[in-house]
Design a protein around this motif. Sequence first.
Motif, PDB file in Angstrom:
ATOM      1  N   THR A 217      -6.116   8.068   6.138  1.00 18.33           N
ATOM      2  CA  THR A 217      -7.228   8.508   6.985  1.00 18.33           C
ATOM      3  C   THR A 217      -6.941   9.849   7.680  1.00 18.33           C
ATOM      4  O   THR A 217      -7.669  10.238   8.586  1.00 18.33           O
ATOM      5  N   SER A 218      -5.872  10.516   7.273  1.00 20.65           N
ATOM      6  CA  SER A 218      -5.572  11.819   7.888  1.00 20.65           C
ATOM      7  C   SER A 218      -5.070  12.799   6.829  1.00 20.65           C
ATOM      8  O   SER A 218      -5.859  13.534   6.233  1.00 20.65           O
ATOM      9  N   MET A 219      -3.761  12.783   6.557  1.00 15.78           N
ATOM     10  CA  MET A 219      -3.203  13.745   5.606  1.00 15.78           C
ATOM     11  C   MET A 219      -3.807  13.672   4.218  1.00 15.78           C
ATOM     12  O   MET A 219      -3.989  14.693   3.566  1.00 15.78           O
ATOM     13  N   GLY A 220      -4.090  12.449   3.745  1.00 13.23           N
ATOM     14  CA  GLY A 220      -4.628  12.302   2.389  1.00 13.23           C
ATOM     15  C   GLY A 220      -5.866  13.171   2.188  1.00 13.23           C
ATOM     16  O   GLY A 220      -5.840  14.136   1.419  1.00 13.23           O
ATOM     17  N   PRO A 221      -6.950  12.852   2.923  1.00  8.54           N
ATOM     18  CA  PRO A 221      -8.158  13.669   2.744  1.00  8.54           C
ATOM     19  C   PRO A 221      -7.962  15.141   3.133  1.00  8.54           C
ATOM     20  O   PRO A 221      -8.492  16.033   2.461  1.00  8.54           O
ATOM     21  N   ARG A 222      -7.210  15.402   4.205  1.00  9.33           N
ATOM     22  CA  ARG A 222      -7.001  16.795   4.592  1.00  9.33           C
ATOM     23  C   ARG A 222      -6.330  17.586   3.481  1.00  9.33           C
ATOM     24  O   ARG A 222      -6.780  18.664   3.085  1.00  9.33           O
ATOM     25  N   VAL A 289      -0.556  -4.707  -7.117  1.00 11.06           N
ATOM     26  CA  VAL A 289      -1.598  -3.695  -6.903  1.00 11.06           C
ATOM     27  C   VAL A 289      -2.496  -3.584  -8.137  1.00 11.06           C
ATOM     28  O   VAL A 289      -2.017  -3.568  -9.266  1.00 11.06           O
ATOM     29  N   ASN A 290      -3.799  -3.509  -7.887  1.00 12.93           N
ATOM     30  CA  ASN A 290      -4.763  -3.305  -8.959  1.00 12.93           C
ATOM     31  C   ASN A 290      -4.890  -1.806  -9.231  1.00 12.93           C
ATOM     32  O   ASN A 290      -5.610  -1.091  -8.540  1.00 12.93           O
ATOM     33  N   THR A 291      -4.180  -1.335 -10.257  1.00 12.47           N
ATOM     34  CA  THR A 291      -4.182   0.121 -10.487  1.00 12.47           C
ATOM     35  C   THR A 291      -5.498   0.596 -11.111  1.00 12.47           C
ATOM     36  O   THR A 291      -5.846   1.761 -10.967  1.00 12.47           O
ATOM     37  N   SER A 292      -6.242  -0.290 -11.755  1.00 13.52           N
ATOM     38  CA  SER A 292      -7.545   0.136 -12.292  1.00 13.52           C
ATOM     39  C   SER A 292      -8.472   0.531 -11.148  1.00 13.52           C
ATOM     40  O   SER A 292      -9.184   1.536 -11.219  1.00 13.52           O
ATOM     41  N   GLU A 293      -8.435  -0.273 -10.097  1.00 17.46           N
ATOM     42  CA  GLU A 293      -9.273   0.017  -8.934  1.00 17.46           C
ATOM     43  C   GLU A 293      -8.824   1.334  -8.292  1.00 17.46           C
ATOM     44  O   GLU A 293      -9.641   2.180  -7.934  1.00 17.46           O
ATOM     45  N   ARG A 294      -7.500   1.498  -8.168  1.00  9.80           N
ATOM     46  CA  ARG A 294      -6.953   2.741  -7.614  1.00  9.80           C
ATOM     47  C   ARG A 294      -7.413   3.938  -8.434  1.00  9.80           C
ATOM     48  O   ARG A 294      -7.863   4.948  -7.891  1.00  9.80           O
TER      49      ARG A 294
ATOM     50  N   SER B 218      -2.365  16.324  -6.367  1.00 10.26           N
ATOM     51  CA  SER B 218      -1.514  15.159  -6.633  1.00 10.26           C
ATOM     52  C   SER B 218      -1.490  14.230  -5.417  1.00 10.26           C
ATOM     53  O   SER B 218      -2.309  13.316  -5.306  1.00 10.26           O
ATOM     54  N   MET B 219      -0.588  14.506  -4.476  1.00 10.14           N
ATOM     55  CA  MET B 219      -0.466  13.619  -3.317  1.00 10.14           C
ATOM     56  C   MET B 219      -1.743  13.479  -2.505  1.00 10.14           C
ATOM     57  O   MET B 219      -2.044  12.405  -1.996  1.00 10.14           O
ATOM     58  N   GLY B 220      -2.477  14.581  -2.331  1.00 12.62           N
ATOM     59  CA  GLY B 220      -3.696  14.533  -1.512  1.00 12.62           C
ATOM     60  C   GLY B 220      -4.618  13.421  -1.982  1.00 12.62           C
ATOM     61  O   GLY B 220      -4.840  12.431  -1.273  1.00 12.62           O
ATOM     62  N   PRO B 221      -5.171  13.559  -3.204  1.00 11.38           N
ATOM     63  CA  PRO B 221      -6.075  12.499  -3.680  1.00 11.38           C
ATOM     64  C   PRO B 221      -5.402  11.130  -3.803  1.00 11.38           C
ATOM     65  O   PRO B 221      -6.017  10.112  -3.486  1.00 11.38           O
ATOM     66  N   ARG B 222      -4.131  11.093  -4.259  1.00 14.76           N
ATOM     67  CA  ARG B 222      -3.459   9.792  -4.382  1.00 14.76           C
ATOM     68  C   ARG B 222      -3.379   9.091  -3.035  1.00 14.76           C
ATOM     69  O   ARG B 222      -3.732   7.935  -2.889  1.00 14.76           O
ATOM     70  N   TRP B 223      -2.947   9.813  -2.019  1.00 10.34           N
ATOM     71  CA  TRP B 223      -2.757   9.214  -0.698  1.00 10.34           C
ATOM     72  C   TRP B 223      -4.066   9.003   0.056  1.00 10.34           C
ATOM     73  O   TRP B 223      -4.086   8.361   1.104  1.00 10.34           O
ATOM     74  N   THR B 224      -5.169   9.560  -0.465  1.00  8.70           N
ATOM     75  CA  THR B 224      -6.479   9.238   0.108  1.00  8.70           C
ATOM     76  C   THR B 224      -6.886   7.831  -0.337  1.00  8.70           C
ATOM     77  O   THR B 224      -7.627   7.137   0.346  1.00  8.70           O
ATOM     78  N   VAL B 225      -6.377   7.427  -1.487  1.00  4.44           N
ATOM     79  CA  VAL B 225      -6.716   6.116  -2.046  1.00  4.44           C
ATOM     80  C   VAL B 225      -5.690   5.060  -1.631  1.00  4.44           C
ATOM     81  O   VAL B 225      -6.052   3.949  -1.242  1.00  4.44           O
ATOM     82  N   ALA B 226      -4.419   5.403  -1.735  1.00  6.67           N
ATOM     83  CA  ALA B 226      -3.349   4.454  -1.421  1.00  6.67           C
ATOM     84  C   ALA B 226      -2.201   5.226  -0.785  1.00  6.67           C
ATOM     85  O   ALA B 226      -1.759   6.240  -1.328  1.00  6.67           O
ATOM     86  N   PHE B 229       3.584   3.774   0.562  1.00  5.94           N
ATOM     87  CA  PHE B 229       4.189   2.479   0.226  1.00  5.94           C
ATOM     88  C   PHE B 229       3.418   1.786  -0.891  1.00  5.94           C
ATOM     89  O   PHE B 229       3.998   1.318  -1.871  1.00  5.94           O
ATOM     90  N   LYS B 230       2.103   1.728  -0.748  1.00  3.80           N
ATOM     91  CA  LYS B 230       1.298   1.080  -1.786  1.00  3.80           C
ATOM     92  C   LYS B 230       1.448   1.820  -3.117  1.00  3.80           C
ATOM     93  O   LYS B 230       1.528   1.195  -4.183  1.00  3.80           O
ATOM     94  N   SER B 231       1.508   3.150  -3.054  1.00  8.93           N
ATOM     95  CA  SER B 231       1.632   3.936  -4.289  1.00  8.93           C
ATOM     96  C   SER B 231       2.932   3.640  -5.015  1.00  8.93           C
ATOM     97  O   SER B 231       2.942   3.396  -6.220  1.00  8.93           O
ATOM     98  N   TYR B 232       4.036   3.654  -4.302  1.00  8.75           N
ATOM     99  CA  TYR B 232       5.316   3.408  -4.967  1.00  8.75           C
ATOM    100  C   TYR B 232       5.469   1.927  -5.333  1.00  8.75           C
ATOM    101  O   TYR B 232       6.122   1.598  -6.320  1.00  8.75           O
TER     102      TYR B 232
END
Lengths: 311, 311
Positions: A217-222, A289-294, B218-226, B229-232
Amino acid sequence: MATRSNTVAIVGAGTIGLSFAALHLTKDPSCKVAIFDNRSDLQAYVSEHLPRYLVDADRDTCFARLTLAESLEEAVRDADIVQEQGPENASFKIQIWPEIEQYAPQKALFWSSTSGIPASEQVRDMQDKSRLLVCHPYNPPHIMPLLEVVRSPDTSDDVVERTLSYWRNLGRAPVVIRKECVGFVANRLAFALFREACSLVAQGVVGVEDLDEIVRTSMGPRWTVAGPFKSYHAGGGEGGLTSFMAKIGDTVQGCWNASDEDMKRGNIVVGGPWQDDVCKQTQEAYGMVNTSERDLKTRNILSAVKDSCRA
Amino acid sequence: MATRSNTVAIVGAGTIGLSFAALHLTKDPSCKVAIFDNRSDLQAYVSEHLPRYLVDADRDTCFARLTLAESLEEAVRDADIVQEQGPENASFKIQIWPEIEQYAPQKALFWSSTSGIPASEQVRDMQDKSRLLVCHPYNPPHIMPLLEVVRSPDTSDDVVERTLSYWRNLGRAPVVIRKECVGFVANRLAFALFREACSLVAQGVVGVEDLDEIVRTSMGPRWTVAGPFKSYHAGGGEGGLTSFMAKIGDTVQGCWNASDEDMKRGNIVVGGPWQDDVCKQTQEAYGMVNTSERDLKTRNILSAVKDSCRA
């Protein structure tokens, strides 16, 4: 842009190999792909697993452009690109490239998907060391745009340019890494944040799920919109990053110092005493984790980025 | 959910204060906001700058619910929430809370937007130390969902719960930080990655713009979704994060070690020899950043996240 269809040889058909095969087949509708892997059930394996990577594509036309090669020679002899994702050990890679070099057309580009063995090491026994570079994806490559293009000191400019041009034509985001370094850039950055995350969780400052929520909710979208330099440059107003460092520098250094102290105190090394609890918390939080959803959500976000850029 | 309209007192009307005022006014259509700031041109300043934060909202109805208070007492006397973003120094905050406590209703929540002065320090001279906590936003708060809710050892559970409930009703993402620590969590994480970024650029591994592009794709969109911790955890397959650490742990530790060595060699401290060149590269790459464009793109991405979650 392409005046003729490309032929890509995929050497090594694990999950990365299949994801790349799908990427080429779906993003370049005239592209032919030949897969070579010495597993005995290759046909059944590809038939079972490739379809799930063929997103928004006609599976039959993709499979019609796909060959399963019976030998390395057969896979690479008509290739414009040879993309290798075999075992992550240097001796395998050092051995396979001279063989590929012997069979492949003279103009073919040689790409390794390695996440850590630099081209300068892989080229050791090659005749022409200028042909090989690393194209390191961010998993899974059929979804994530980034490709780290890591040249060795021997890689020719022409090979780099043709590599960039291919990926750009496919709508991907190739970025040239100027110097080979441990872990390349994306993993170095991600693991640096991950280490801090492990440290903060190990200290009981925040739980695993809450930390993930903070990033989402912060770095990801930013950082999907503007990377860290652009973000902090904007944060500095008219004076940019220079002003940011002048105004916020003490806070930044305070965080870096606290981080260093916490890392030492918590012994945040791989296999350290912190690790079991953090892994356990993560397992309890997420299960499988459901990677298809991800992947679906990631694609939606990447579409939104594209639409925003066009607007 | 709310049975009556909330009144929020905004103490300190810099960019964060105005952004929060806009957030309350636009996300809660019955909410009243009183702003107090001792700048002499408050009226002109608010009229000029607030409108740009009132995204997708009717400006007239927002301004109709806004009061500019002439004193601290007037601002807080009917408040359900007092939100402070005055100067970032402890003595200011230690001094103002007892005054606010004297004038505000007994049930009012007290929130500081500080990025670094913990509630446990700010409460020093208060009668009731259980009322105050930190709600640290990720800038700008009218766009970014995250609020770090940092309680002190004195903060009551009731105050935490009412705080979380308010933010959730507004569709925001409040996350409780369990222990006060230097820089809280979001900045600690972001600055850890930023330090690695500075180090890699300072060494000439990659340029500023290319590094930003790597993160964006890479990280931006990935970490917006998960989150990480969830990613790894997903990266480890069935065995989750435990398997990931077993398989990739050496690579992770290799990156951490290389990072530590590079930091030392490059003297990556604030004001170190690396800084001028990195700031110069950033200035040359971006000039003056258009934050309206950034905010619009961020909103589009956040909408895509929400839509994906509903789907």
